[in-house]
Scaffold this motif. Structure first.
Motif, PDB file in Angstrom:
ATOM      1  N   ASN A   1       0.775  -1.524  -0.038  1.00  0.00           N
ATOM      2  CA  ASN A   1       0.049  -0.254  -0.049  1.00  0.00           C
ATOM      3  C   ASN A   1       0.717   1.378  -0.023  1.00  0.00           C
ATOM      4  N   THR A   2       1.885   1.087   0.640  1.00  0.00           N
ATOM      5  CA  THR A   2       2.720   2.519   0.682  1.00  0.00           C
ATOM      6  C   THR A   2       3.504   2.910  -0.643  1.00  0.00           C
ATOM      7  N   MET A   3       3.815   1.508  -1.167  1.00  0.00           N
ATOM      8  CA  MET A   3       4.578   1.460  -2.837  1.00  0.00           C
ATOM      9  C   MET A   3       3.077   2.085  -3.642  1.00  0.00           C
ATOM     10  N   ARG A   4       2.240   1.615  -3.217  1.00  0.00           N
ATOM     11  CA  ARG A   4       1.313   2.267  -4.423  1.00  0.00           C
ATOM     12  C   ARG A   4       0.511   3.546  -4.501  1.00  0.00           C
ATOM     13  N   ASP A   5       0.978   4.482  -3.822  1.00  0.00           N
ATOM     14  CA  ASP A   5       0.520   5.629  -3.333  1.00  0.00           C
ATOM     15  C   ASP A   5       1.788   6.313  -4.892  1.00  0.00           C
ATOM     16  N   THR A   6       2.559   6.014  -4.304  1.00  0.00           N
ATOM     17  CA  THR A   6       3.507   6.179  -5.156  1.00  0.00           C
ATOM     18  C   THR A   6       3.719   6.181  -6.837  1.00  0.00           C
ATOM     19  N   VAL A   7       3.991   4.799  -7.154  1.00  0.00           N
ATOM     20  CA  VAL A   7       3.831   3.680  -7.720  1.00  0.00           C
ATOM     21  C   VAL A   7       3.394   4.241  -9.398  1.00  0.00           C
ATOM     22  N   GLU A   8       1.389   4.489  -8.903  1.00  0.00           N
ATOM     23  CA  GLU A   8       0.484   4.941  -9.714  1.00  0.00           C
ATOM     24  C   GLU A   8       0.256   5.990  -9.961  1.00  0.00           C
ATOM     25  N   LYS A   9       0.270   6.567  -8.816  1.00  0.00           N
ATOM     26  CA  LYS A   9       0.382   8.150  -8.796  1.00  0.00           C
ATOM     27  C   LYS A   9       1.633   8.988  -9.194  1.00  0.00           C
ATOM     28  N   GLY A  10       2.611   9.120  -8.988  1.00  0.00           N
ATOM     29  CA  GLY A  10       3.877   9.643  -9.651  1.00  0.00           C
ATOM     30  C   GLY A  10       4.990   8.973 -10.402  1.00  0.00           C
ATOM     31  N   TRP A  11       4.416   7.894 -10.236  1.00  0.00           N
ATOM     32  CA  TRP A  11       5.838   7.519 -11.575  1.00  0.00           C
ATOM     33  C   TRP A  11       4.942   7.177 -13.046  1.00  0.00           C
ATOM     34  N   GLY A  12       3.426   7.357 -13.244  1.00  0.00           N
ATOM     35  CA  GLY A  12       3.496   7.262 -14.992  1.00  0.00           C
ATOM     36  C   GLY A  12       3.315   5.498 -15.349  1.00  0.00           C
ATOM     37  N   VAL A  13       3.249   4.509 -13.525  1.00  0.00           N
ATOM     38  CA  VAL A  13       2.738   2.860 -14.409  1.00  0.00           C
ATOM     39  C   VAL A  13       1.312   2.958 -13.791  1.00  0.00           C
ATOM     40  N   PRO A  14       0.607   2.239 -15.484  1.00  0.00           N
ATOM     41  CA  PRO A  14      -0.322   1.985 -15.865  1.00  0.00           C
ATOM     42  C   PRO A  14      -0.859   1.685 -14.673  1.00  0.00           C
TER      43      PRO A  14
END
Length: 445
Positions: free
Chosen positions: A331-344
């Motif tokens: 969940n911690t990673m999800r907040d950054t990976v999907e919102k800030g890194w452009g990963v679909p």
């Protein structure tokens, strides 16, 4: 028809320097018409029949000169996007920054671009081109392309290559040379830096000194690019078939660490604690060279695993059990990976499922292993477990057990799950409820 006639009879615009044009005949390049895809040949021929210029351009010509079969073919023409769309019924105009036409021929899609014009592109405060739908001649278009090896125009009807920048000679010398002043070209489009990394690593080209010199200073401009565009370019590096060579170029060319978190993770692949990244990229390169399918979600799961594991161990040290701790880390990673890194989301969902199944492999008793094998992502999660085994993170015995279990018959599986050791944290085991002692009835008077 009037537009086409005017193009032929009107003189070139004054004040623009002429490039030296070299026409390379078939006897020197050896590219035959039948080396093109059916779709590319059909698109070029149809545009010629309608009175337009049309050429196979860019990476396909480069690859054919290198003796490599191109994965796709692009076409450049003096027809506008609207004119191309009118000629081909199965086509669509896409793009805002650069308008292009996708022409569908059977299962194949050919990308058709109109020759770019000179200096009317709209730029932002950083000098990046924001909009460029001005059209010009083939010579102007050649001036606008990124590297000399990508500025070759092949006419399959005449079987000639037109070369304005000695691109054929640079290909023969295995040399990557940018067209124009390097710093200015990187300012126009900073993503050209990542293309230099990918092309030099993939093709084994040396980056010419003047092309390489401004990269360390200009790389910071990549931080101003849309994250989705950066993600696309990073994916091209990861799935180039030469990802490890490309990563070495990232370091040798001086691309800084803080451009994008995925690039930061990739640049640490050589560190011993991040060996899982190197192994995943090696496997991916080998599969791509053998034309085997690869999973974007799986590769991303490996690239980002060291970062996830840091979060996982953090939560475990604070008293959380392994499974809830991993869920919290995801969940911690999800907040950054999907919102800030452009990963679909379609890739990150696969990545999360692979991660969340990892603690389940420790549970080998009873019905749990049977339920795990039935999971849709079991095979990907198992392959990831094997990858972790190769780094020494997971005991080899655990991976071997699951290898046997998944291929065994029902009777053998039942026997294995009844006698298996339990490697997981005992805190994960369900606790039995203690029955309260019954009160003894008072003796009757």
């Amino acid at each position: 028809m009037l537009k086409k006639l005017l193009r032929k009879v009107m003189p070139a615009k004054a004040g623009k320097s002429k490039l030296h044009k070299t026409v390379i005949p078939f006897s020197q390049h050896g590219i035959r018409e039948d080396m093109l895809s059916f779709a590319a040949e059909k698109v070029v021929r149809r545009l010629h029949e309608q009175g337009y210029e049309a050429y196979v351009v860019g990476g396909a010509v480069r690859d054919l000169l290198l003796g490599v079969e191109p994965k796709d073919f692009d076409v450049a023409t003096n027809a506008t996007p609207e004119e191309v769309h009118k000629i081909f019924r199965r086509s669509r105009i896409i793009g805002r920054r650069f308008q292009i036409v996708h022409v569908m021929v059977g299962p194949e899609t050919i990308e058709v671009t109109t020759f770019r014009g000179g200096s009317n592109a709209l730029q932002n405060a950083h000098g990046r081109i924001m909009k460029d739908n001005t059209y010009g001649s083939m010579e102007e278009d050649a001036q606008r392309r990124d590297f000399t090896c990508n500025a070759l125009y092949y006419d399959p009807i005449r079987q000639e290559i037109t070369d304005f920048h000695n691109g054929a000679a640079d290909i023969a010398a295995r040399r990557l040379v940018i067209i124009g002043a390097a710093a200015a070209r990187y300012q126009e489009d900073p993503v050209r830096i990542l293309r230099a990394v990918r092309l030099s690593g993939k093709l084994g080209f040396d980056v010419e000194a003047q092309t390489a010199a401004p990269i360390p200073e200009c790389a910071g401009r990549l931080k101003h690019e849309p994250v989705a565009r950066l993600f696309d370019e990073i994916m091209k590096i990861l799935f180039s078939g030469h990802a490890r060579d490309c990563l070495r170029r990232l370091n040798t060319l001086g691309v800084s660490d803080d451009i994008h978190p995925l690039l930061t993770a990739l640049k640490t692949a050589e560190q011993p604690e991040n060996r899982i990244i190197t192994l995943a990229l090696k496997n991916t390169d080998e599969r791509l060279r053998q034309d085997k399918p690869v999973s974007v979600g799986f590769v991303l799961a490996a690239v980002l695993w060291p970062r996830l594991e840091q979060h996982w161990q953090h939560y475990r040290k604070h008293g959380m059990k392994p499974v809830p701790a991993l869920t919290e880390a995801v969940n911690t990673m999800r907040d950054t990976v999907e919102k800030g890194w452009g990963v679909p989301q379609r890739f990150s969902a696969t990545m999360r499922e692979i991660w969340q199944l990892q603690p389940q492999f420790d549970n080998r008793l009873g019905a749990r292993p049977h339920r795990l094998v039935a999971q849709a992502r079991f095979r990907a999660a198992y392959d990831f477990l094997v990858l972790r085994t190769q780094t020494g993170e997971v005991p080899q015995e655990l991976a071997d057990w699951w290898t046997r279990f998944q291929h065994a018959d029902d009777e053998t599986r039942n026997q294995m799950s009844n006698t298996a050791p339990q490697n997981g944290d005992s805190a994960d085991k369900p606790k039995r409820r203690r029955r309260k002692p019954r009160r003894k009835k008072a003796a009757a008077d």
